[in-house]
Design an enzyme around this catalytic site. Sequence first.
Site, PDB file in Angstrom:
ATOM      1  NE  ARG A  55      -4.032   1.959   2.124  1.00 40.45           N
ATOM      2  CZ  ARG A  55      -4.284   2.755   3.164  1.00 40.45           C
ATOM      3  NH1 ARG A  55      -3.649   2.582   4.311  1.00 40.45           N
ATOM      4  NH2 ARG A  55      -5.175   3.720   3.048  1.00 40.45           N
ATOM      5  CG  ASN A  87      -3.840  10.630   6.448  1.00 42.97           C
ATOM      6  OD1 ASN A  87      -4.470   9.765   6.987  1.00 42.97           O
ATOM      7  ND2 ASN A  87      -4.006  11.887   6.682  1.00 42.97           N
ATOM      8  CG  HIS A 183      -7.228  -4.615  -1.779  1.00 42.17           C
ATOM      9  ND1 HIS A 183      -8.327  -3.827  -2.057  1.00 42.17           N
ATOM     10  CD2 HIS A 183      -6.210  -3.742  -1.541  1.00 42.17           C
ATOM     11  CE1 HIS A 183      -7.989  -2.542  -1.997  1.00 42.17           C
ATOM     12  NE2 HIS A 183      -6.706  -2.457  -1.688  1.00 42.17           N
TER      13      HIS A 183
END
Length: 309
Positions: A55, A87, A183
Amino acid sequence: MKFTILIIFFVFPIAFADLRVGFYSSSCPRAEEIVRQVVQRNFNQDRTVTGALLRMHFHDCFVRGCDASILIDSTKGNSSEKDAGANGTVRGFEVIDEAKRILERLCPSTVSCADIITLATRDSVSMAGGPRYDVATGRRDGLVSRSSEVNLPGPGSSVSQALQVFTANGMSLDQMVTLLGAHTVGVAHCSFFRDRLGDPNMDPSLRAVLGRICRPTGRNPTVFLDQNTSFVFDNEFYKQIVLKRGVLFLDQQLALDPSSRGLVSSLAGDDAGFRRSFVDAIVKMGNIRVLVGNDGEIRRNCRVFNSPF
Ligand code: HEM
Ligand SMILES: *[C@@H]1O[C@H](CO)[C@@H](O)[C@H](O)[C@H]1NC(C)=O
Ligand SMILES: *[C@@H]1O[C@H](CO)[C@@H](O)[C@H](O)[C@H]1NC(C)=O
Ligand SMILES: *[C@@H]1O[C@H](CO)[C@@H](O)[C@H](O)[C@H]1NC(C)=O
């Protein structure tokens, strides 16, 4: 012979700018080995490091290219990418710091933070059972990191909304669907999917499990994005979304949207094909708008720009 050398000399720089496999082979021959050792140590203690690094690499490359702008800490007057909406939950920064600390001792001001992210991600994927692959290095570190520039798709995006961001970064629909296969490892906080616990496109048994974990208010726990083989880098993510067991809205949409469902079902049925396509797509992602040559700098500390003096 001379002719071959000329061809190599002239053709490769055009195709790959200054990125090449083994960029540090003479300037810091142990660079790739050091990064791998640091990742392995961290992985042995916490297998979710693969999710963290994948990520981080994505969030780095999609803002101003793969330039380690994601690593910069905010200062009093300057809010960096870490403080943008998407973030907060990017993690794994201390793995990069650890590799950088060792590399600065061994080969000062030589190995970029942007390459450390790229190499560490590559290593962590293979440790989780994913494909092994070569990555070109030679990226340089950027001089800008602004929270206002972060424009990543949110988990509630439709396939076409998400695709706009990928297209703007030179990536295709097929590459987006393939990269979202990342994922297959890693976690998501309840805050990113709590709003779809009533979605009829979610398998009721998954809904019951997620509901139990996420219901208590005031807390924001995490769940695995791939509820079956959560620590293994494989094509199980696609099988799960075909079964309506996607956690994020966008993940589930991939299996439902007419533009992507065909590819999802072929990836669900072909692990070897997924691995091959994933390597192509992540190598391409790692080349987005890279800084090379004399652009940018080689940061000494990945969290702060070098001082101009
Ligand atoms: C349209 C694109 C995407 C959206 C909307 C999206 C959204 C999200 C969200 C909401 C999370 C949960 C974060 C958290 O709760 O901490 C997540 C996690 C994650 N994403 Fe994505 N993502 C996208 C594309 C990608 C791509 C391209 C990659 C990598 C190639 C990726 C890799 C990951 C990984 C590995 C995790 C787990 C992170 C961890 O364990 O800390 N994602 N993503
Ligand atoms: C910090 O912010 C100021 C004012 O917004 C700007 O002039 C300066 O270039 C920024 N510094 C960095 C390192 O981004
Ligand atoms: C993430 O960004 C939001 C909005 O800019 C901010 O309110 C929040 O404090 C940030 N989270 C972290 C952990 O920095
Ligand atoms: C989980 O994965 C295993 C191995 O890939 C598979 O045999 C099984 O059917 C899967 N279970 C569910 C509930 O998806």
